[in-house]
Design a protein around this motif. Sequence first.
Motif, PDB file in Angstrom:
ATOM      1  N   MET A   1      24.473 -13.971  12.436  1.00  0.00           N
ATOM      2  CA  MET A   1      25.237 -14.042  10.488  1.00  0.00           C
ATOM      3  C   MET A   1      26.945 -13.812  11.138  1.00  0.00           C
ATOM      4  O   MET A   1      27.368 -14.110  10.103  1.00  0.00           O
ATOM      5  CB  MET A   1      24.608 -13.439   9.743  1.00  0.00           C
ATOM      6  N   ASN A   2      26.564 -12.344  11.894  1.00  0.00           N
ATOM      7  CA  ASN A   2      28.290 -12.337  12.266  1.00  0.00           C
ATOM      8  C   ASN A   2      29.752 -13.376  12.681  1.00  0.00           C
ATOM      9  O   ASN A   2      30.595 -12.640  12.304  1.00  0.00           O
ATOM     10  CB  ASN A   2      27.986 -10.897  12.771  1.00  0.00           C
TER      11      ASN A   2
ATOM     12  N   SER B   1      21.875  -5.885  -4.673  1.00  0.00           N
ATOM     13  CA  SER B   1      23.066  -6.182  -4.772  1.00  0.00           C
ATOM     14  C   SER B   1      23.377  -7.100  -3.791  1.00  0.00           C
ATOM     15  O   SER B   1      23.012  -6.985  -2.713  1.00  0.00           O
ATOM     16  CB  SER B   1      23.658  -4.845  -4.792  1.00  0.00           C
ATOM     17  N   GLY B   2      24.631  -8.081  -3.544  1.00  0.00           N
ATOM     18  CA  GLY B   2      25.241  -8.662  -3.052  1.00  0.00           C
ATOM     19  C   GLY B   2      24.063  -9.624  -2.128  1.00  0.00           C
ATOM     20  O   GLY B   2      24.436 -11.146  -1.734  1.00  0.00           O
ATOM     21  N   ILE B   3      23.465 -10.582  -3.815  1.00  0.00           N
ATOM     22  CA  ILE B   3      22.654 -11.563  -3.804  1.00  0.00           C
ATOM     23  C   ILE B   3      23.693 -12.587  -3.825  1.00  0.00           C
ATOM     24  O   ILE B   3      23.049 -14.094  -3.410  1.00  0.00           O
ATOM     25  CB  ILE B   3      21.791 -11.386  -4.988  1.00  0.00           C
ATOM     26  N   GLU B   4      24.878 -12.815  -4.591  1.00  0.00           N
ATOM     27  CA  GLU B   4      25.304 -13.726  -5.190  1.00  0.00           C
ATOM     28  C   GLU B   4      25.815 -14.478  -3.497  1.00  0.00           C
ATOM     29  O   GLU B   4      26.018 -13.818  -2.254  1.00  0.00           O
ATOM     30  CB  GLU B   4      26.938 -13.797  -5.358  1.00  0.00           C
TER      31      GLU B   4
ATOM     32  N   SER C   1       0.656  -1.855   0.022  1.00  0.00           N
ATOM     33  CA  SER C   1       0.073   0.212   0.239  1.00  0.00           C
ATOM     34  C   SER C   1       1.136   1.340   0.072  1.00  0.00           C
ATOM     35  O   SER C   1       0.613   2.206  -0.398  1.00  0.00           O
ATOM     36  CB  SER C   1      -0.726   0.183   1.563  1.00  0.00           C
ATOM     37  N   ALA C   2       2.238   0.631   0.815  1.00  0.00           N
ATOM     38  CA  ALA C   2       2.788   1.880   0.920  1.00  0.00           C
ATOM     39  C   ALA C   2       4.086   2.571   0.029  1.00  0.00           C
ATOM     40  O   ALA C   2       4.564   3.657  -0.410  1.00  0.00           O
ATOM     41  CB  ALA C   2       3.364   2.541   2.374  1.00  0.00           C
ATOM     42  N   ARG C   3       3.782   1.598  -1.361  1.00  0.00           N
ATOM     43  CA  ARG C   3       4.422   1.220  -2.371  1.00  0.00           C
ATOM     44  C   ARG C   3       6.232   1.600  -1.628  1.00  0.00           C
ATOM     45  O   ARG C   3       7.191   2.202  -2.099  1.00  0.00           O
ATOM     46  CB  ARG C   3       4.319   2.451  -2.969  1.00  0.00           C
ATOM     47  N   THR C   4       6.858   1.054  -1.089  1.00  0.00           N
ATOM     48  CA  THR C   4       8.066   0.514   0.102  1.00  0.00           C
ATOM     49  C   THR C   4       8.360  -0.329   0.272  1.00  0.00           C
ATOM     50  O   THR C   4       7.324  -1.142   0.321  1.00  0.00           O
ATOM     51  CB  THR C   4       7.803   1.394   1.426  1.00  0.00           C
ATOM     52  N   PRO C   5       9.445  -0.789  -0.982  1.00  0.00           N
ATOM     53  CA  PRO C   5      10.253  -1.896  -1.194  1.00  0.00           C
ATOM     54  C   PRO C   5      10.648  -2.458   0.677  1.00  0.00           C
ATOM     55  O   PRO C   5      10.684  -1.490   1.584  1.00  0.00           O
ATOM     56  CB  PRO C   5      11.376  -1.692  -1.376  1.00  0.00           C
ATOM     57  N   LEU C   6      11.188  -4.111   0.505  1.00  0.00           N
ATOM     58  CA  LEU C   6      10.842  -4.929   1.823  1.00  0.00           C
ATOM     59  C   LEU C   6      12.577  -5.505   1.855  1.00  0.00           C
ATOM     60  O   LEU C   6      13.113  -5.792   0.811  1.00  0.00           O
ATOM     61  CB  LEU C   6      10.053  -5.781   2.413  1.00  0.00           C
ATOM     62  N   ASP C   7      13.345  -5.557   3.249  1.00  0.00           N
ATOM     63  CA  ASP C   7      14.270  -6.874   2.633  1.00  0.00           C
ATOM     64  C   ASP C   7      13.244  -7.574   3.398  1.00  0.00           C
ATOM     65  O   ASP C   7      13.453  -8.184   4.396  1.00  0.00           O
ATOM     66  CB  ASP C   7      15.189  -6.292   4.010  1.00  0.00           C
ATOM     67  N   VAL C   8      13.626  -8.293   1.901  1.00  0.00           N
ATOM     68  CA  VAL C   8      12.764  -9.840   2.074  1.00  0.00           C
ATOM     69  C   VAL C   8      13.929 -11.123   3.120  1.00  0.00           C
ATOM     70  O   VAL C   8      13.066 -12.084   4.302  1.00  0.00           O
ATOM     71  CB  VAL C   8      12.605 -10.319   0.862  1.00  0.00           C
ATOM     72  N   TYR C   9      14.833 -10.513   2.758  1.00  0.00           N
ATOM     73  CA  TYR C   9      15.818 -11.774   4.195  1.00  0.00           C
ATOM     74  C   TYR C   9      15.875 -11.663   5.578  1.00  0.00           C
ATOM     75  O   TYR C   9      15.875 -12.403   5.461  1.00  0.00           O
ATOM     76  CB  TYR C   9      17.242 -11.566   3.603  1.00  0.00           C
ATOM     77  N   SER C  10      15.809 -10.278   5.694  1.00  0.00           N
ATOM     78  CA  SER C  10      15.203  -9.635   7.046  1.00  0.00           C
ATOM     79  C   SER C  10      13.997 -10.672   7.383  1.00  0.00           C
ATOM     80  O   SER C  10      13.418 -11.572   8.509  1.00  0.00           O
ATOM     81  CB  SER C  10      15.115  -8.765   7.468  1.00  0.00           C
ATOM     82  N   VAL C  11      13.062  -9.929   6.551  1.00  0.00           N
ATOM     83  CA  VAL C  11      11.456 -10.812   6.651  1.00  0.00           C
ATOM     84  C   VAL C  11      11.488 -12.414   6.648  1.00  0.00           C
ATOM     85  O   VAL C  11      10.490 -12.942   7.416  1.00  0.00           O
ATOM     86  CB  VAL C  11      11.019  -9.905   5.522  1.00  0.00           C
TER      87      VAL C  11
ATOM     88  N   GLY D   1      25.371  -9.919   0.703  1.00  0.00           N
ATOM     89  CA  GLY D   1      25.315  -8.466   1.236  1.00  0.00           C
ATOM     90  C   GLY D   1      24.084  -8.811   2.184  1.00  0.00           C
ATOM     91  O   GLY D   1      23.752  -8.055   2.903  1.00  0.00           O
ATOM     92  N   GLY D   2      23.153  -9.948   2.789  1.00  0.00           N
ATOM     93  CA  GLY D   2      22.704  -9.699   3.764  1.00  0.00           C
ATOM     94  C   GLY D   2      21.630  -9.488   3.664  1.00  0.00           C
ATOM     95  O   GLY D   2      20.880  -8.567   4.884  1.00  0.00           O
ATOM     96  N   ARG D   3      20.923  -9.063   2.376  1.00  0.00           N
ATOM     97  CA  ARG D   3      19.746  -8.305   2.021  1.00  0.00           C
ATOM     98  C   ARG D   3      19.339  -8.657   0.539  1.00  0.00           C
ATOM     99  O   ARG D   3      19.955  -9.135   0.503  1.00  0.00           O
ATOM    100  CB  ARG D   3      19.897  -6.592   2.641  1.00  0.00           C
ATOM    101  N   LEU D   4      17.917  -8.292   0.475  1.00  0.00           N
ATOM    102  CA  LEU D   4      17.528  -8.684  -0.602  1.00  0.00           C
ATOM    103  C   LEU D   4      16.030  -7.774  -1.035  1.00  0.00           C
ATOM    104  O   LEU D   4      15.040  -7.467  -0.131  1.00  0.00           O
ATOM    105  CB  LEU D   4      16.705  -9.827  -0.923  1.00  0.00           C
ATOM    106  N   MET D   5      15.909  -6.537  -1.424  1.00  0.00           N
ATOM    107  CA  MET D   5      15.188  -5.687  -1.549  1.00  0.00           C
ATOM    108  C   MET D   5      14.271  -5.152  -2.768  1.00  0.00           C
ATOM    109  O   MET D   5      14.304  -6.174  -3.431  1.00  0.00           O
ATOM    110  CB  MET D   5      15.693  -4.447  -1.259  1.00  0.00           C
ATOM    111  N   LEU D   6      13.443  -6.568  -2.079  1.00  0.00           N
ATOM    112  CA  LEU D   6      11.708  -6.804  -3.186  1.00  0.00           C
ATOM    113  C   LEU D   6      10.572  -5.498  -3.230  1.00  0.00           C
ATOM    114  O   LEU D   6      10.234  -5.397  -1.943  1.00  0.00           O
ATOM    115  CB  LEU D   6      11.315  -8.399  -3.849  1.00  0.00           C
ATOM    116  N   GLY D   7      10.378  -5.186  -4.509  1.00  0.00           N
ATOM    117  CA  GLY D   7       8.994  -4.016  -4.270  1.00  0.00           C
ATOM    118  C   GLY D   7       7.463  -5.321  -4.316  1.00  0.00           C
ATOM    119  O   GLY D   7       7.661  -6.278  -4.954  1.00  0.00           O
ATOM    120  N   PHE D   8       6.424  -5.160  -3.545  1.00  0.00           N
ATOM    121  CA  PHE D   8       5.528  -6.132  -3.306  1.00  0.00           C
ATOM    122  C   PHE D   8       4.333  -5.203  -4.076  1.00  0.00           C
ATOM    123  O   PHE D   8       4.069  -3.689  -3.312  1.00  0.00           O
ATOM    124  CB  PHE D   8       5.085  -6.696  -2.607  1.00  0.00           C
TER     125      PHE D   8
END
Length: 412
Positions: free
Chosen positions: A100-101, A386-389, A53-63, A400-407
């Motif tokens: 992770m660290n 970026s950093g998805i390898e 609804s807000a058109r803000t991406p989510l860090d799917v790796y965290s979610v 990269g420890g993250r993945l930003m997706l838009g839903f």
Amino acid sequence: MFSTLLSKAHSTRKRMLSNIYSKSYIHASPHMAALAQTVLHDRLLPLISRSASARTPLDVYSVVNATAMDFVTAYLFGLPNSTNFFREEANRDEWIRLYMNRRPYMFWAGELPNLQRFLATVGVRVVPRWVDAASRDIEAFCMNMCDAADKAVEKDRQSGEDSLDGEEPVVYKQLKQAMDKGNSKAEGAHKTGDPDRQRMEIASEMLDHLVAGIATTGTTLTYLFWELSRNPAIQLELRHELRTLSPPLTFPTSKPNLPPPKVLDSLPFLQACIMETLRLHPALPGGQPRTTPPNAIIGPYTNLPANVRVSAQAYSLHRNTEVFPEPEEWRPHRWLDEDAGEKHRWFWAFGSGGRMCVGSNFAMYEMKLVVAAVYTNFSSEIVDDSGIEQDDGYTCGPKGGRLMLGFSPAGT
């Protein structure tokens, strides 16, 4: 159980827990249904809906790591004693950071513990002090949930009443009762009678299950969401199949229900998408060590002596070009081919035999529920990958420890 070297001790522990991780038990469990309902309809789907609804991406790796943690801790300890990482965002990010660290340093404890201890005595630290502190924090985090689950089990025992759906600490209760029963039958030196030792042993087992449940499922879901986001035609094909479920996993709805597990389990393309992700992006691509029995035979090697360390790894098995043509390509349809039987024989994401992952049925059902719930209702696209390898190690998430997706809401 995971690090138990001797086969007899391993099989004894596995028998204590294998029933509650069987597919039939999980599919029939009212507690599993209740916790899935809570995590999906009360936590995950509202979060994605707000993001869309807000058109803000989510860090799917965290979610998805939060989703995996909430699922597994609820099954281990019961919903009232488990995490709610969607609400406790700061705790979620801190736990993931700690875990992770410290991961790159686990080599020493797992492979060369004696050398690590010796070097420490002469003032050489190969593992930083903050890693030890992080490990203590994670252990305390798990112990607190164990103690809360223990109180819940004792309360039910005294009242003689069953837990409400979703509130039973399924795995904790099963292990504690099995250990109590085994101890009551033991004699002499085998009878410990030490509640503190049992408390620590149960907590150690629960931590193994907790870590295995988040590190593997979270990574697999991350790469599955990524592959679906960069393959919109496959995403659409999957959505068409998911919308045949009855009842559908639509959101929002006034009467949230889960489809029957057997119906969900029967969707071939959903199964294919998960299998292909586990093949190409195994969360545990590293070697799975075993020790040989006397006079072992491994392929062309015969009469191997006892206690020789051998290993195989999913990464290599899953890239056999004779079985998986173009192995670096994500092609879910390969699992729908007539010769898929040979592919299953080479599939090793969960291991095989007596040491096969005890939680594989739990993981598959959880992933199917999450994917079905999300992609029935939403479409996704890549915002920043970026950093998805995949990292290099025993357990491997994105570098990269993250993945930003838009839903966005999926069309009809």
